[in-house]
Scaffold this active site. Structure first.
Site, mmCIF file in Angstrom:
data_model
loop_
_atom_site.group_PDB
_atom_site.id
_atom_site.type_symbol
_atom_site.label_atom_id
_atom_site.label_comp_id
_atom_site.label_asym_id
_atom_site.label_seq_id
_atom_site.Cartn_x
_atom_site.Cartn_y
_atom_site.Cartn_z
ATOM 1 C CE LYS A 39 -0.201 -0.439 4.988
ATOM 2 N NZ LYS A 39 -0.941 -1.009 6.116
ATOM 3 N NE ARG A 136 -7.125 0.232 10.573
ATOM 4 C CZ ARG A 136 -5.920 0.055 10.045
ATOM 5 N NH1 ARG A 136 -5.148 1.100 9.795
ATOM 6 N NH2 ARG A 136 -5.468 -1.142 9.759
ATOM 7 C CE1 TYR A 265 14.956 30.370 -0.732
ATOM 8 C CE2 TYR A 265 14.695 27.995 -0.461
ATOM 9 C CZ TYR A 265 14.668 29.123 -1.269
ATOM 10 O OH TYR A 265 14.374 29.004 -2.591
HETATM 11 C C1 PLP Z 1 -0.243 -2.115 6.659
HETATM 12 C C2 PLP Z 1 -0.927 -3.292 7.220
HETATM 13 C C3 PLP Z 1 -0.212 -4.472 7.490
HETATM 14 C C4 PLP Z 1 1.294 -4.566 7.398
HETATM 15 O O1 PLP Z 1 1.827 -4.070 8.588
HETATM 16 P P1 PLP Z 1 3.408 -4.065 8.918
HETATM 17 O O2 PLP Z 1 3.458 -3.654 10.328
HETATM 18 O O3 PLP Z 1 4.018 -3.067 7.993
HETATM 19 O O4 PLP Z 1 3.908 -5.429 8.693
HETATM 20 C C5 PLP Z 1 -0.931 -5.575 7.933
HETATM 21 N N1 PLP Z 1 -2.276 -5.527 8.084
HETATM 22 C C6 PLP Z 1 -2.992 -4.396 7.853
HETATM 23 C C7 PLP Z 1 -4.455 -4.418 8.054
HETATM 24 C C8 PLP Z 1 -2.348 -3.251 7.417
HETATM 25 O O5 PLP Z 1 -3.062 -2.142 7.209
#
Ligand code: PLP
Length: 370
Positions: A39, A136, A265
């Protein structure tokens, strides 16, 4: 979006390091199936290069947050299983079914809303989420989870009950009370519930630190495969992982400034004496945090601090002496026996390593190496 290909600044991604980290994950967790989290542009390292590298390096499927990421992967010809881990509008159920994209479902209402959209489509792969304490997404009550399973089973032409998941809020800290509470709640919510082929609960922290306490047959994992230690070194040092990235640029100008000259700057830095300084072809427009002021970069293995404010397209470092233009500058990775990591940058900026990586701008070319 424009990629700056005509500039000596590159984000190099090592296939070998990714494959090594996947092997570490597989051995530590004992998992059979790895959903690699790609993602947000592969945590900033690049959606397509990372996806190619992880599938070649041993991941079995890809996990994304939004439908557009899944569609981009399918358009690129990737046929591996894809899971959308976040909420999705039920109106897109048909698209996901056509593209063989598994969706995460949190309520009976969602399934009922999606069903008419699936008319004339193949069955939709569903992963049912239960909320064990993340707060969530996911069904909060066992009765709701049971109702979802019953609905899925009653509508086999609409749905395939493929997955069951939860997500941990706190799996990578020394304090384990909250993690254990979530494991207990997982059992309350799902013991005796009809199980689908894929039960997946572990993220990086759970897979690396709690593999004996939770199911790890299927895992969803990102952070450790990207070479970032989930506890940021508080549980264990990051030496069991390989750094996957090298961020490199070059000196594009070298000059000697007299004492008392302001740099960049706001003139927040004033040369205390005569000083050799170098301009480097990377700035906050490439996603670097402006809090990196004072952080040392590597040139021939020597630490050269960033002086003055970063600008959008360039930054200035203090040099040990006159160096030729085009000299390589390492922002992340090894040079001359020294190493810089995102965790080092995190310690300097107070921003988590993965939050630094997701900021890498589109304009930075990502190049797969090894
Ligand atoms: C991003 C995510 C993961 C991966 O998590 P990491 O800590 O980066 O391994 C797993 N499950 C869900 C639901 C996520 O949103």
């Amino acid at each position: 979006m424009v990629v700056a290909a005509h500039r000596p600044t590159r984000l190099l991604i090592s296939r070998k390091a990714i494959a090594h980290n996947l092997t570490v994950v597989r051995q530590t967790s004992g998992c059979r199936f790895i959903f690699m989290a790609v993602k947000d542009n592969g945590y900033g390292f690049g959606l397509l290069p990372v996806s190619q590298a992880v599938l070649a390096g041993g991941a079995n499927g890809l996990a994304v947050a939004v439908l557009d990421e899944a569609l981009t992967l399918r358009s690129a010809g990737i046929t591996a299983p894809i899971l959308i881990m976040s909420w999705l509008d039920a109106a897109y159920a048909g698209v996901c079914a056509d593209q063989q994209v598994m969706v995460t479902v949190s309520s009976l209402a969602w399934l009922k809303e999606a069903l008419p959209y699936l008319d004339g489509h193949p069955p939709l792969l569903v992963s049912l989420a239960v909320d064990t304490g993340m707060g969530r997404i996911g069904c909060r009550e066992r009765a709701e989870a049971e109702a979802c399973v019953a609905f899925l089973q009653a509508h086999p032409t609409g749905f395939v009950y493929q997955g069951l998941m939860t997500h941990f809020a706190d799996s990578d800290t020394v304090e384990t009370d909250y993690f254990e509470r979530q494991v207990t709640r997982w059992h309350v919510m799902t013991d005796g519930l009809v199980k689908p082929p894929m039960v997946h609960v572990a993220n990086s922290g759970a897979a690396m630190y709690h593999a004996a306490e939770v199911p790890t047959d299927v895992i969803r994992i990102g952070t450790v495969v990207y070479g970032m230690e989930p506890s940021e070194g508080t549980i264990r040092p990051d030496d069991y992982l390989d750094q996957i990235e090298r961020l490199e640029s070059e000196l594009i100008m070298v000059k000697k400034l007299p004492a008392g000259e302001g740099v960049s700057y706001g003139h927040t830095y004033v040369t205390p004496t005569d000083e050799w300084v170098g301009t480097v072809a990377i700035g906050y427009g490439d996603g670097l945090s402006r809090r990196l002021k004072g952080f040392s970069l590597l040139i021939h293995g020597e630490k050269c601090p960033i002086i003055g404010n970063l600008t959008m397209d360039a930054l200035v470092v203090k040099l040990p002496g006159p160096l030729p233009v085009h000299t390589k500058v390492t922002l992340l990775g090894e040079d001359g026996g020294q190493r810089l990591t995102l965790t080092d940058m995190a310690h300097h900026t107070g921003i988590a390593p993965w939050e630094l990586s997701i900021r890498f701008a589109e304009r930075l070319p990502r190049v797969l190496v090894d």
